[in-house]
Design a protein around this motif. Structure first.
Motif, PDB file in Angstrom:
ATOM      1  N   ASP A   1     -13.465  -4.399  -5.738  1.00 59.11           N
ATOM      2  CA  ASP A   1     -14.519  -3.484  -5.694  1.00 59.11           C
ATOM      3  C   ASP A   1     -14.465  -2.940  -7.074  1.00 59.11           C
ATOM      4  O   ASP A   1     -13.635  -2.169  -7.549  1.00 59.11           O
ATOM      5  CB  ASP A   1     -13.930  -2.209  -4.740  1.00 59.11           C
ATOM      6  N   PRO A   2     -15.593  -3.342  -7.811  1.00 55.64           N
ATOM      7  CA  PRO A   2     -15.851  -2.682  -9.175  1.00 55.64           C
ATOM      8  C   PRO A   2     -15.483  -1.227  -9.455  1.00 55.64           C
ATOM      9  O   PRO A   2     -14.905  -0.719 -10.314  1.00 55.64           O
ATOM     10  CB  PRO A   2     -16.959  -3.190  -9.717  1.00 55.64           C
ATOM     11  N   GLU A   3     -16.034  -0.475  -8.249  1.00 57.43           N
ATOM     12  CA  GLU A   3     -16.053   0.769  -8.715  1.00 57.43           C
ATOM     13  C   GLU A   3     -14.711   1.336  -8.171  1.00 57.43           C
ATOM     14  O   GLU A   3     -14.178   2.225  -9.035  1.00 57.43           O
ATOM     15  CB  GLU A   3     -17.198   1.544  -7.753  1.00 57.43           C
ATOM     16  N   ARG A   4     -14.066   0.877  -7.583  1.00 53.26           N
ATOM     17  CA  ARG A   4     -12.655   1.502  -7.225  1.00 53.26           C
ATOM     18  C   ARG A   4     -11.686   0.892  -8.348  1.00 53.26           C
ATOM     19  O   ARG A   4     -10.788   1.580  -8.772  1.00 53.26           O
ATOM     20  CB  ARG A   4     -12.075   0.945  -5.947  1.00 53.26           C
ATOM     21  N   ALA A   5     -12.088  -0.045  -8.913  1.00 47.10           N
ATOM     22  CA  ALA A   5     -11.092  -0.679 -10.105  1.00 47.10           C
ATOM     23  C   ALA A   5     -11.255   0.043 -11.100  1.00 47.10           C
ATOM     24  O   ALA A   5     -10.581   0.526 -11.847  1.00 47.10           O
ATOM     25  CB  ALA A   5     -11.485  -2.240 -10.455  1.00 47.10           C
ATOM     26  N   ARG A   6     -12.584   0.522 -11.315  1.00 52.26           N
ATOM     27  CA  ARG A   6     -13.320   1.404 -12.594  1.00 52.26           C
ATOM     28  C   ARG A   6     -12.588   2.871 -12.502  1.00 52.26           C
ATOM     29  O   ARG A   6     -12.110   3.294 -13.467  1.00 52.26           O
ATOM     30  CB  ARG A   6     -14.574   1.327 -12.816  1.00 52.26           C
ATOM     31  N   THR A   7     -12.450   3.276 -11.328  1.00 48.96           N
ATOM     32  CA  THR A   7     -11.829   4.627 -11.120  1.00 48.96           C
ATOM     33  C   THR A   7     -10.505   4.575 -11.421  1.00 48.96           C
ATOM     34  O   THR A   7     -10.104   5.846 -12.347  1.00 48.96           O
ATOM     35  CB  THR A   7     -11.913   5.148  -9.592  1.00 48.96           C
ATOM     36  N   VAL A   8      -9.735   3.654 -11.163  1.00 52.24           N
ATOM     37  CA  VAL A   8      -8.189   3.450 -11.666  1.00 52.24           C
ATOM     38  C   VAL A   8      -8.182   3.302 -12.952  1.00 52.24           C
ATOM     39  O   VAL A   8      -7.267   4.301 -13.725  1.00 52.24           O
ATOM     40  CB  VAL A   8      -7.409   2.402 -11.120  1.00 52.24           C
ATOM     41  N   ILE A   9      -8.793   2.679 -13.598  1.00 52.81           N
ATOM     42  CA  ILE A   9      -8.580   2.541 -15.149  1.00 52.81           C
ATOM     43  C   ILE A   9      -8.972   3.552 -16.012  1.00 52.81           C
ATOM     44  O   ILE A   9      -8.665   3.901 -17.047  1.00 52.81           O
ATOM     45  CB  ILE A   9      -9.221   1.066 -15.461  1.00 52.81           C
TER      46      ILE A   9
ATOM     47  N   GLY B   1       4.410   0.380 -16.496  1.00 51.83           N
ATOM     48  CA  GLY B   1       3.192  -0.327 -16.012  1.00 51.83           C
ATOM     49  C   GLY B   1       3.024  -0.448 -14.497  1.00 51.83           C
ATOM     50  O   GLY B   1       3.876   0.066 -13.758  1.00 51.83           O
ATOM     51  N   VAL B   2       1.625  -0.756 -14.117  1.00 54.41           N
ATOM     52  CA  VAL B   2       1.513  -0.849 -12.537  1.00 54.41           C
ATOM     53  C   VAL B   2       0.917  -2.159 -12.415  1.00 54.41           C
ATOM     54  O   VAL B   2       0.139  -2.739 -12.920  1.00 54.41           O
ATOM     55  CB  VAL B   2       0.500   0.168 -12.236  1.00 54.41           C
ATOM     56  N   ILE B   3       1.189  -2.623 -11.116  1.00 53.08           N
ATOM     57  CA  ILE B   3       0.520  -3.579 -10.448  1.00 53.08           C
ATOM     58  C   ILE B   3      -0.426  -3.084  -9.334  1.00 53.08           C
ATOM     59  O   ILE B   3       0.188  -2.346  -8.494  1.00 53.08           O
ATOM     60  CB  ILE B   3       1.329  -4.744  -9.715  1.00 53.08           C
ATOM     61  N   VAL B   4      -1.837  -3.180  -9.438  1.00 52.88           N
ATOM     62  CA  VAL B   4      -2.473  -2.355  -8.397  1.00 52.88           C
ATOM     63  C   VAL B   4      -3.396  -3.300  -7.539  1.00 52.88           C
ATOM     64  O   VAL B   4      -4.367  -4.191  -8.143  1.00 52.88           O
ATOM     65  CB  VAL B   4      -3.948  -1.618  -9.332  1.00 52.88           C
ATOM     66  N   GLY B   5      -3.114  -3.211  -6.326  1.00 51.83           N
ATOM     67  CA  GLY B   5      -3.832  -4.508  -5.277  1.00 51.83           C
ATOM     68  C   GLY B   5      -4.637  -3.879  -4.408  1.00 51.83           C
ATOM     69  O   GLY B   5      -5.767  -3.802  -4.526  1.00 51.83           O
ATOM     70  N   SER B   6      -4.036  -3.374  -3.237  1.00 56.89           N
ATOM     71  CA  SER B   6      -4.888  -2.772  -2.223  1.00 56.89           C
ATOM     72  C   SER B   6      -5.877  -1.632  -2.739  1.00 56.89           C
ATOM     73  O   SER B   6      -6.937  -1.825  -2.346  1.00 56.89           O
ATOM     74  CB  SER B   6      -4.002  -1.968  -1.223  1.00 56.89           C
ATOM     75  N   PHE B   7      -5.686  -0.720  -3.527  1.00 55.86           N
ATOM     76  CA  PHE B   7      -6.505   0.346  -3.854  1.00 55.86           C
ATOM     77  C   PHE B   7      -7.890  -0.206  -4.415  1.00 55.86           C
ATOM     78  O   PHE B   7      -9.052   0.500  -4.299  1.00 55.86           O
ATOM     79  CB  PHE B   7      -6.006   1.366  -4.699  1.00 55.86           C
ATOM     80  N   ILE B   8      -7.887  -1.139  -5.215  1.00 49.61           N
ATOM     81  CA  ILE B   8      -8.945  -1.481  -5.811  1.00 49.61           C
ATOM     82  C   ILE B   8      -9.788  -2.635  -5.169  1.00 49.61           C
ATOM     83  O   ILE B   8     -10.862  -3.218  -5.768  1.00 49.61           O
ATOM     84  CB  ILE B   8      -8.755  -2.105  -7.295  1.00 49.61           C
ATOM     85  N   LYS B   9      -9.523  -2.849  -3.821  1.00 50.57           N
ATOM     86  CA  LYS B   9     -10.324  -3.739  -3.219  1.00 50.57           C
ATOM     87  C   LYS B   9     -11.234  -3.254  -2.328  1.00 50.57           C
ATOM     88  O   LYS B   9     -11.360  -2.029  -2.263  1.00 50.57           O
ATOM     89  CB  LYS B   9      -9.107  -4.406  -2.251  1.00 50.57           C
TER      90      LYS B   9
ATOM     91  N   GLY C   1     -13.286  -1.603   0.374  1.00 51.19           N
ATOM     92  CA  GLY C   1     -12.524  -0.679   1.321  1.00 51.19           C
ATOM     93  C   GLY C   1     -11.290  -0.349   1.332  1.00 51.19           C
ATOM     94  O   GLY C   1     -10.422   0.031   2.373  1.00 51.19           O
ATOM     95  N   GLY C   2     -10.643  -0.615   0.049  1.00 47.84           N
ATOM     96  CA  GLY C   2      -9.225  -0.276  -0.037  1.00 47.84           C
ATOM     97  C   GLY C   2      -8.317  -1.128   0.652  1.00 47.84           C
ATOM     98  O   GLY C   2      -6.933  -0.522   0.724  1.00 47.84           O
TER      99      GLY C   2
ATOM    100  N   GLY D   1       0.764  -1.312   0.219  1.00 51.45           N
ATOM    101  CA  GLY D   1      -0.104  -0.079  -0.160  1.00 51.45           C
ATOM    102  C   GLY D   1       0.772   1.315  -0.132  1.00 51.45           C
ATOM    103  O   GLY D   1       0.186   2.452  -0.227  1.00 51.45           O
ATOM    104  N   GLU D   2       2.154   1.381   0.003  1.00 48.62           N
ATOM    105  CA  GLU D   2       3.228   2.189   0.139  1.00 48.62           C
ATOM    106  C   GLU D   2       3.821   2.466  -1.317  1.00 48.62           C
ATOM    107  O   GLU D   2       4.400   1.555  -1.625  1.00 48.62           O
ATOM    108  CB  GLU D   2       4.057   2.197   1.089  1.00 48.62           C
ATOM    109  N   PRO D   3       3.745   3.554  -1.900  1.00 51.73           N
ATOM    110  CA  PRO D   3       4.288   3.707  -3.252  1.00 51.73           C
ATOM    111  C   PRO D   3       5.914   3.842  -3.033  1.00 51.73           C
ATOM    112  O   PRO D   3       6.386   4.525  -2.096  1.00 51.73           O
ATOM    113  CB  PRO D   3       3.823   4.746  -3.929  1.00 51.73           C
ATOM    114  N   PRO D   4       6.509   3.379  -4.047  1.00 49.03           N
ATOM    115  CA  PRO D   4       8.230   3.725  -3.906  1.00 49.03           C
ATOM    116  C   PRO D   4       8.269   5.329  -4.422  1.00 49.03           C
ATOM    117  O   PRO D   4       7.601   5.828  -4.981  1.00 49.03           O
ATOM    118  CB  PRO D   4       8.791   2.978  -5.065  1.00 49.03           C
TER     119      PRO D   4
END
Length: 283
Positions: free
Chosen positions: A263-271, A245-253, A255-256, A206-209
């Motif tokens: 979570d379809p809505e959180r995943a849609r927001t990112v894409i 590219g990115v690997i997206v894990g925590s944010f798209i789940k 409750g984050g 959950g922490e970016p480099p």
């Protein structure tokens, strides 16, 4: 105007705990396969490039997974995900079971694996992780075609060669010393380790480099560079400006929170944010 270079956008299936010879979870293997296929279907519908299936629910992790039931179960689960989607499917068997993950990928039809310690000896929350490249060599020679996404300075760990924390220390390495160190390390990943891409993470899930670290690795690397932690809808455009590219894990789940279903809505927001500026790679 959209950037011309397509970007890889990979989601993560955080599986609940796998069955082990010494532990029988409440979920059956069929339940876990359905769970993985459902998350993958959401990501495919939204236009993600790929998905990594990993045993996140097995925390606290062992340095490697050797239990035959767990390996067999994950093979069945990954095979069902592969059959259910056209996404590029990967396997991450935590903490550093690259040999087993590669074997699962071969048997199940997955296209890539993620390895936390490919050529770096690492001290981690699971103990010492020894470089996995020597164990992978026979498989890579006999069963080529599986890509190896290799963490460099992996999260929840300290490289015995250079801790990531030194980048933020009161007296950090000089820019020249850091660049020399990373150049040598990246050469080893590409030439000796057989990596297909480098995964750059922050210090923990959950922490970016630091973006300056990503920029430097991208400058030095002949391989694609993927940011593998801390990607959110708020920072994804800045992140993709400096990597492939990115690997997206925590944010798209839900409750984050890592470990929950997608979570379809959180995943849609990112894409949707990514599509504002970048072309998404097609597998």
């Amino acid at each position: 105007m959209l950037a011309s270079q397509p970007k890889e956008v990979i989601g993560v299936v955080h599986l609940p705990r796998l069955p082990y010879a010494y532990y029988r979870p409440p979920s059956t293997i069929s339940d876990l396969a359905e769970y993985g296929a459902k998350d993958a279907a959401v990501l495919e519908k939204l236009g993600y490039t790929g998905v990594i299936v990993e045993n996140y629910g097995d925390a606290p992790f062992s340095p490697r997974v050797e239990d035959p039931l767990a390996i067999a179960a994950l093979t069945v689960i990954v095979r069902e995900v592969v059959k259910s989607t056209s996404l590029k499917v990967g396997v991450n068997l935590l903490r550093n079971s690259g040999r087993e993950a590669y074997s699962i990928a071969v048997a199940a039809g997955a296209k890539f694996i993620r390895v936390n310690a490919l050529i770096e000896p690492v001290i981690s929350d699971a103990g010492v992780l020894e470089p996995e490249a020597p164990r992978l060599k026979p498989l890579m020679l006999n069963y080529p075609g599986i890509e190896v996404y290799a963490d460099i300075l992996v999260k929840h760990a300290t490289s015995l060669r250079m801790p990531l924390a030194t980048l933020e220390a009161p007296t950090p390495l000089s820019k020249g010393a850091l660049e020399d160190y990373l150049r040598e390390l990246i050469e080893e990943y590409a030439q000796r380790g057989g990596a297909s891409a480098l995964v750059v993470t922050g210090l923990k899930t959950g922490e970016p480099p630091p973006l300056r670290l990503v920029e430097l690795i991208k400058k030095l690397s002949p391989l694609p560079v993927i940011v593998g932690s801390g990607v959110t809808a708020e920072n994804v455009l800045k992140v993709l400006e400096v990597c492939d590219g990115v690997i997206v894990g925590s944010f798209i789940k839900v409750g984050g929170r890592a470990g929950n279903p997608v979570d379809p809505e959180r995943a849609r927001t990112v894409i949707s944010r990514i599509r504002e500026r970048f072309i998404i790679a097609k597998y």
